[in-house]
Design an enzyme around this catalytic site. Structure first.
Site, PDB file in Angstrom:
ATOM      1  N   GLU A 136      30.061  43.080  51.727  1.00  0.00           N
ATOM      2  CA  GLU A 136      31.083  43.800  50.956  1.00  0.00           C
ATOM      3  C   GLU A 136      31.219  43.155  49.581  1.00  0.00           C
ATOM      4  O   GLU A 136      31.173  41.932  49.462  1.00  0.00           O
ATOM      5  CB  GLU A 136      32.406  43.717  51.730  1.00  0.00           C
ATOM      6  N   ASP A 140      33.842  43.424  46.285  1.00  0.00           N
ATOM      7  CA  ASP A 140      35.162  44.007  46.002  1.00  0.00           C
ATOM      8  C   ASP A 140      35.686  43.829  44.598  1.00  0.00           C
ATOM      9  O   ASP A 140      35.570  42.748  44.021  1.00  0.00           O
ATOM     10  CB  ASP A 140      36.243  43.308  46.851  1.00  0.00           C
ATOM     11  N   GLU A 168      39.710  44.560  43.570  1.00  0.00           N
ATOM     12  CA  GLU A 168      41.004  45.059  44.026  1.00  0.00           C
ATOM     13  C   GLU A 168      42.014  44.786  42.925  1.00  0.00           C
ATOM     14  O   GLU A 168      41.928  43.764  42.247  1.00  0.00           O
ATOM     15  CB  GLU A 168      41.454  44.365  45.312  1.00  0.00           C
ATOM     16  N   HIS A 225      41.483  41.195  41.471  1.00  0.00           N
ATOM     17  CA  HIS A 225      41.088  40.349  42.581  1.00  0.00           C
ATOM     18  C   HIS A 225      39.645  40.717  42.950  1.00  0.00           C
ATOM     19  O   HIS A 225      39.337  41.893  43.097  1.00  0.00           O
ATOM     20  CB  HIS A 225      42.066  40.680  43.718  1.00  0.00           C
ATOM     21  N   ASN A 252      36.087  39.700  45.462  1.00  0.00           N
ATOM     22  CA  ASN A 252      35.647  38.955  46.638  1.00  0.00           C
ATOM     23  C   ASN A 252      34.250  39.446  47.016  1.00  0.00           C
ATOM     24  O   ASN A 252      33.806  40.510  46.566  1.00  0.00           O
ATOM     25  CB  ASN A 252      36.627  39.171  47.799  1.00  0.00           C
ATOM     26  N   ARG A 275      35.916  34.405  49.485  1.00  0.00           N
ATOM     27  CA  ARG A 275      35.332  33.959  48.222  1.00  0.00           C
ATOM     28  C   ARG A 275      36.076  34.616  47.062  1.00  0.00           C
ATOM     29  O   ARG A 275      35.467  35.174  46.157  1.00  0.00           O
ATOM     30  CB  ARG A 275      33.859  34.346  48.172  1.00  0.00           C
ATOM     31  N   ARG A 307      42.515  24.410  50.454  1.00  0.00           N
ATOM     32  CA  ARG A 307      42.344  25.523  51.379  1.00  0.00           C
ATOM     33  C   ARG A 307      41.184  25.279  52.339  1.00  0.00           C
ATOM     34  O   ARG A 307      41.234  25.616  53.503  1.00  0.00           O
ATOM     35  CB  ARG A 307      42.085  26.786  50.561  1.00  0.00           C
TER      36      ARG A 307
END
Ligand SMILES: *[C@@H]1O[C@H](CO)[C@@H](O)[C@H](O)[C@H]1NC(C)=O
Ligand SMILES: *[C@@H]1O[C@H](CO)[C@@H](O)[C@H](O)[C@H]1NC(C)=O
Ligand SMILES: *[C@@H]1O[C@H](CO)[C@@H](O)[C@H](O)[C@H]1NC(C)=O
Length: 282
Positions: free
Chosen positions: A92, A94, A96, A109, A111, A120, A268
């Site tokens: 995928e 992305d 967003e 955003h 990814n 990512r 994270r």
């Protein structure tokens, strides 16, 4: 309505071939959204969001869309424009757009998932008002790299390090999807700002979807679409790495407008950043 559109399609067959109404269809909330000619309008109200997808899947090429985001108070809404394959090990890519309260910036955003693995994220503030006009959001995807572009400025690159054990999206065809939905449990300030339904319906406008891309015809396409031929323009060496000029633009965007980079988020990942973060990224 239907008769009217049929007449247009019959008359301009050659031109219409590339339009949104020919290449995409509504897969969600069709009752309130509109596809017509080269335009697509996504609507979100209290009852439903909406979405569309491309009829075809692609592997490599340039996937382009002009988008004008929800104006005014768009807090809690997300407009998504992305490529995705299906299945548990899906790929995928992305874009967003996380809404915000009136007069404050959207978050762009991005990814990428490879073989079902994502996490990512990289985020940016736009350097323009994305609600005032249409802007060009393009994904260039070839056997050596994926590049996210806004108005022809590269904002992000994901290079192929498959020979070093890092999965790369090159074996699964992906369709293009777009949707507008209620994400007020996380989108704006981590879910603190809810959708203000007094501003509904929320409308995002999309136009001129163009996939200058290799048509996915099943697993055989993995080699056909990667073959270095003239028709496979994306395999030309010119596209295997950004030019110095493009590299300069990328640096400008990242130095001035990037607000989150997973490759810097050691906390994270408990100090174990994903392996591609240690590779040359551009
Ligand atoms: C997906 O990510 C997990 C955790 O980082 C890793 O252990 C796994 O090997 C990854 N799988 C693939 C196919 O890259
Ligand atoms: C959108 O951007 C891409 C990538 O820079 C470019 O190739 C394409 O021509 C642009 N499309 C429009 C309609 O401006
Ligand atoms: C909304 O705008 C505020 C103020 O500029 C900013 O702090 C916030 O990160 C923005 N975006 C979202 C999605 O909350």
């Amino acid at each position: 309505m239907i008769l009217f559109f049929t007449a247009i399609i019959a008359f301009h067959q050659d031109v219409v071939d590339a339009t949104i109404s020919k290449s995409m269809y509504m897969n969600w909330g069709a009752h309130q959204s509109v596809i017509s000619g080269d335009n697509l309008q996504l609507v979100l109200d209290q009852y439903s969001g909406s979405g569309a997808q491309s009829k075809r899947a692609f592997l490599f090429g340039s996937i382009e869309m002009l988008i004008k985001l929800v104006p005014g108070n768009s807090a809690g809404t997300v407009t998504a424009y992305y490529l995705s394959s299906t299945g548990s090990k899906h790929d995928e890519i992305d874009f967003e757009f996380l809404g915000n309260v009136s007069g404050q910036p959207f978050i762009i955003h991005t990814n990428i998932y490879t073989q079902g693995n994502g996490s990512r994220e990289q985020q940016f503030y736009p350097w323009f008002d994305p609600t005032a006009d249409f802007h060009n959001y393009t994904i260039h995807w070839n056997p050596t790299e994926v590049v996210w572009y806004i108005d022809s400025l590269p904002i992000r690159v994901f290079r192929n390090y498959e020979n070093e054990g890092i999965a790369y999206p090159n074996k699964q065809g992906m369709r293009t999807y777009t949707s507008l939905w209620n994400a007020d449990n996380w989108a704006t300030r981590g879910g603190l700002v809810k959708i203000d339904w007094k501003s509904a319906p929320f409308i995002a406008r999309l136009s001129k979807f163009r996939a200058r891309a290799c048509k996915w015809d099943g697993p055989v396409s993995a080699s056909l679409c990667a073959a270095k031929t003239l028709t496979n323009w994306w395999t030309s060496p010119v596209y295997s790495r950004l030019s110095d000029a493009k590299m300069g633009q990328l640096k400008w965007v990242r130095d001035n407008h990037m607000i989150y980079d997973y490759c810097k988020d050691t906390k994270r990942f408990n100090g174990q950043l994903p392996p591609e973060c240690f590779k040359q990224q551009f």
